[in-house]
Design a protein around this motif. Structure first.
Motif, short mmCIF file in Angstrom:
data_model
loop_
_atom_site.label_atom_id
_atom_site.label_comp_id
_atom_site.label_asym_id
_atom_site.label_seq_id
_atom_site.Cartn_x
_atom_site.Cartn_y
_atom_site.Cartn_z
N LEU A 233 10.58 -1.53 -9.91
CA LEU A 233 9.34 -1.36 -9.17
C LEU A 233 8.85 0.08 -9.17
CD1 LEU A 233 10.06 -3.70 -6.12
CD2 LEU A 233 8.77 -4.22 -8.21
N GLY A 234 9.63 1.03 -9.71
CA GLY A 234 9.20 2.43 -9.75
C GLY A 234 9.08 3.06 -8.37
N LEU A 235 10.04 2.80 -7.48
CA LEU A 235 9.97 3.30 -6.10
C LEU A 235 10.52 4.71 -5.94
CD1 LEU A 235 11.12 0.09 -4.18
CD2 LEU A 235 8.81 0.84 -4.75
N GLY A 236 11.04 5.30 -6.98
CA GLY A 236 11.66 6.61 -6.86
C GLY A 236 13.16 6.49 -6.74
N ARG B 152 0.83 -1.21 0.00
CA ARG B 152 0.00 0.00 0.00
C ARG B 152 0.86 1.26 0.00
NH1 ARG B 152 -2.05 3.76 3.38
NH2 ARG B 152 -0.83 2.96 5.14
N LEU B 153 1.89 1.31 0.86
CA LEU B 153 2.71 2.51 0.96
C LEU B 153 3.51 2.76 -0.30
CD1 LEU B 153 4.05 2.17 4.64
CD2 LEU B 153 2.23 3.68 3.82
N LEU B 154 4.02 1.67 -0.91
CA LEU B 154 4.89 1.82 -2.08
C LEU B 154 4.12 1.71 -3.40
CD1 LEU B 154 7.94 -0.32 -0.86
CD2 LEU B 154 7.65 2.15 -0.74
N ASP B 155 2.81 1.39 -3.30
CA ASP B 155 1.97 1.24 -4.49
C ASP B 155 2.59 0.24 -5.47
OD1 ASP B 155 -0.20 1.66 -6.10
OD2 ASP B 155 0.60 3.48 -7.05
#
Length: 870
Positions: free
Chosen positions: A239-242, A223-226
């Protein structure tokens, strides 16, 4: 386990040796400092035979402190005492730092033995090293103590080894037994339980493999990391985490509560490697949402900053009793933490220490603090006038509370006061304002404006309370400073009105004076110059205990008393005796009436009489500092004069000292404020005075100037009264003396000699009057006095006739009856002389009469006729 225990034992041995050495350093330093700072050590070092005086004491101190040696060295490092007498007289090694005034401890290797020692310098009152004290414990002693501890350490290590080995064996058997007893069902149930907990916690968890693939993610992490649904087994970089979070997870570096952005959230990230915990190489990361917490933390930090600002304001505002400085402190505290610019306007009446007036539309800018230069605000000193009724400043004055203008660009009422100035301020970047009236005890004292410029957010409603609190604290401090300024000015005015305005004209001394009030309030210092008969002059300097109005009034009372006692022409010691009795009576009256004023006991006074005929100066002092005497050649001395207790102590007679001053000598009388303050003692002050007086020009005025500049570069912390008098001698040709036998027939002969001397002086006109006065005084001395009888004439700006005899009986002026055969002589003297009187000497008395040359008195003919009609 064996290696662990052996290492621990070795560490304990090393630690024991280290602790023993540190303890030895502390004991050595304590012993050395105690002996070096003992009251008699410095005195013994200055004695002719310090070894004889210190050897026994050093041995006693060594035995009492438990150290192996205490040695006293002279300032060059040569032993004066030592437990080994054969070493006395030899030079100690490596004590250079102590010779430079430094205290230190060290591990010493060398002769006579290796030791842990401390060296402490012994200094005199001026900070000079006069000796060194060393103390220490020898290495053999330390080794002996450590050897005693060794069996205990080894026994403890063996016991720990046995217990640890047995415990480890028992724990291992129990764990093996419990693990082998688990079946598949139990292990499955345990896994399910841990999995449920992992997915139920409100903290995201990621487990990454050593190759950077995602092995596990709980529900909160998704949920937090979408995370996408197929995130498992994918590379973390996909994963596109930034960029920031991805970089941290790939780096494999441990992190604790590192706050990183993830979409619109701020996450607190913790990462740990899994390999140290028994698993394969990988990474565990936990995530906690801190977005709301961060916002609350920001508000808390803002509130904390405001509280800190108010606390600092309480400490920094009002440190002085000066209105302008207090306004400046308010502005300095608020910039830049509260505002970019702060201006403080104060009423002119408040700046002068007066009561605030009702007209508050005109104020003077008193302080301005800015964080940027080149602003268009009016400078300090300008008058600020409030003439437009609807401006924020006028509104704040009318309401009595702060007014907020969050956006000056839209505030038309603010522009109405000064459109051009408002335009310049807006162009500069000033955009927000809080204006607060400066009020104390319900009265307006001024106005404070807080401004914010470009790059700073506008003021909010929460800022009003902080601004009002800041201004309220400053207002009380400014009002206190105003009240102090008013009372200080009143006390200074009172004291200056009680001090002599002009020094009297006289021929004996050339005089200059200074009076400087104290920084924190006037005190009771005073001086006076009193002409006495016979061209003599009395010089007075005194100091009253305390400060303020009471001290000034008391000073006036004592000065008046000294003037009255001086009119009796008393010697200095007798005058101070009368003054001492008066002070004692005043203190007794204060105590009887339960008055809360401070007693006068402790007031000091110096009274000196200078006679220009022979240059003799008689002085008496009650607890006062002795004067400085500067000879004609410039040599400065402080004569050793008898010192009596301060006024009011009572029970002690006052003594008189005498000085013979050559012509051109300077006598410097002063109070303790000149030579003593918080930063220097009186001995240092006297040395400074000696140097300054020696360098000064011989004139009294120049001497005063140099002393004030050298001794008091700033405003003094105590009152200062300074009196400098340069001596003159009466020309011996202007002094005539006759010894008169106790025979009335000698009067005519002396009268003839006096007439002849007056003719030589060119005083034929007052000769008849002088003969008449001399005849009356001399006849009375021969008939009613006692030998020896003398006549002395003194010529200065006036003519003085003195007749002395050995009797203490004082004549008095009275009106004789028509039937009396005598009693008219003193009446005639009083009519022809400008002044006359009697003074007492050590033996006998002197009756004197003074005539103003060129202004002979015109006696009343009728009165003279009536007196002579008998």
């Amino acid at each position: 386990m064996l290696l662990l225990v052996a290492g621990a034992a070795a560490a304990l041995v090393v630690q024991g040796r280290h602790d023993g050495e540190r303890n030895a350093r502390n004991r050595s330093l304590a012993a050395a400092e105690a002996f070096a700072h003992a009251p008699g050590t410095a005195v013994a070092l200055r004695s002719p035979d310090p070894t004889a005086r210190l050897q026994a004491d050093a041995e006693a101190a060594r035995k009492g402190s438990g150290v192996d040696f205490i040695t006293v060295l002279d300032k060059d490092g040569v032993r004066l005492t030592d437990p080994r007498p054969e070493l006395i007289g030899t030079k100690a090694q490596d004590v250079g730092p102590a010779e430079q005034g430094n205290t230190y401890t060290e591990t010493f290797h060398g002769a006579p033995t290796d030791a842990v020692r401390a060296a402490v310098p012994v200094m005199d009152a001026h900070g000079n090293v006069i000796g060194i004290v060393t103390a220490g414990i020898e290495f053999d002693t330390l080794g002996h103590v450590l050897n005693q501890q060794m069996p205990v350490l080894l026994g403890s290590a063996a016991g720990v080894l046995v217990l640890a080995t047995g415990g480890a064996a028992l724990v291992s058997r129990r764990l093996l037994r419990q693990t082998r007893g688990l079946g598949p069902a139990e292990m499955t149930r345990m896994y399910e339980h841990h999995d449920a907990v992992l997915h139920a916690v409100r903290e995201g968890v990621l487990i990454l493999g050593g190759d950077g693939r995602l092995l596990l993610a709980n529900d909160e992490a998704r949920r937090l990391l979408d995370l996408p649904a197929d995130a498992d087994q994918r590379q973390v970089t996909d994963l596109g985490l930034g960029p920031a979070l991805t970089r941290l997870l790939v780096s494999g570096v441990a992190a604790t509560d590192e706050v990183l952005p993830a979409g619109d959230r701020l996450l607190a990230v913790n990462t740990r490697l899994t390999a140290p915990y028994g698993g394969a190489q990988g990474l565990v990361a936990t995530f906690r949402d801190t977005t709301e917490l961060r916002a609350l933390t920001g508000q808390a930090e803002l509130a904390q900053g405001r509280l800190t600002l108010l606390y600092e304001a309480g400490v920094r505002i009002g440190t002085t009793l000066d209105v302008r400085r207090t306004a400046e402190e308010l502005a300095e505290v608020a910039v830049p933490r509260m505002a970019d610019f702060v201006t403080v306007e104060v009423l002119d009446s408040v700046l002068r220490g007066e009561e605030p007036t009702g007209a508050v539309n005109l104020m003077r800018r008193t302080a301005l603090s800015e964080s940027q230069a080149g602003h268009p605000l009016q400078p300090v000193g300008d008058l600020i006038q409030f003439v437009v009724a609807d401006t924020p400043m006028v509104a704040a004055l009318h309401r009595g509370k702060a007014v907020l203008v969050p956006d000056l660009h839209t505030a038309q009422d603010w522009r109405a006061q000064d459109p051009e100035g408002a335009r310049q301020a807006l162009d500069y970047g000033i955009h927000s304002l809080i204006t607060v009236p400066l009020r104390a005890r319900g009265v307006v004292l001024g106005m404070v404006n807080f401004w914010r410029g470009a790059g700073t957010p506008r003021f909010e409603e929460e800022d009003i309370a902080v601004a009002e609190e800041l201004v309220a604290r400053a207002a009380v401090a400014i009002d206190n400073a105003r009240r102090y300024s008013r009372e200080h000015a009143m006390a200074v005015t009172l004291q200056r009105s009680l001090l002599p305005r002009d020094l009297p004209d006289q021929d004996a001394l050339e005089i200059a004076s200074r009076y400087l009030p104290a920084q924190s309030g006037v005190g009771g210092d005073w001086f006076d110059v009193i002409p006495l008969p016979g061209f003599r002059v009395a010089l007075v300097v005194g100091d009253i205990v305390g400060h303020g109005m009471h001290a000034a009034v008391t000073m006036g009372r004592l000065r008046t008393a000294v003037l009255n006692f001086s009119s009796l022409d008393l010697p200095p010691d007798e005058l101070l005796g009368h003054l001492d009795e008066m002070v004692a009576r005043l203190d007794t009256h204060t105590a009887d009436t339960a008055d809360d004023r401070a007693p006068l006991t402790g007031a000091t006074c110096l009274y000196a009489i200078y006679d220009p005929v022979g240059g003799l100066c008689t002085l008496s002092r009650a607890g006062h500092i002795a004067p400085a005497v500067v000879g004609p050649e410039g040599r400065v001395t402080f004569p050793d004069l008898p010192l009596s207790p301060p006024l009011g102590v009572g029970g002690h007679p006052f003594e008189t000292g005498e000085l013979t001053l050559p012509e051109g000598s300077r006598l410097i009388l002063f109070t303790d404020g000149l030579v003593e303050d918080r930063s220097r003692d009186i001995d240092e002050g006297l040395r400074m005075l000696r140097r300054a007086a020696a360098d000064a020009d011989p004139s009294p005025e120049e001497t005063c100037r140099v002393l004030v500049e050298r001794m008091l570069p700033g405003r003094p912390s105590d009152d200062v009264a300074l009196l400098v008098a340069r001596t003159r001698l009466l020309d011996p040709a202007k002094v005539a003396t006759w010894e008169v036998p106790s025979d009335v027939t000698a009067v005519s002969r002396v009268r003839t000699d006096v007439s002849r001397r007056l003719a030589e002086w060119g005083l034929e006109e007052p000769a008849f009057t002088t003969e008449l006065i001399l005849s009356e005084l001399l006849t009375n001395a021969i008939r009613y006095g006692a030998p020896p009888v003398r006549v002395r004439l003194l010529l200065g700006r006036t003519l003085i006739c003195e007749v002395s005899d050995g009797s203490n009986t004082s004549p008095r002026l009275r009106r004789a009856a028509t039937t009396d055969e005598g009693g008219r002589g003193l009446f005639l003297v009083s009519q022809f002389a400008a002044r006359w009187g009697t003074r007492y000497a050590a033996r006998g008395k002197v009756i004197w009469a003074e005539q103003d040359l060129g202004e002979a008195p015109e006696p009343d003919p009728t009165a003279l006729f009536d007196e002579l009609a008998w």
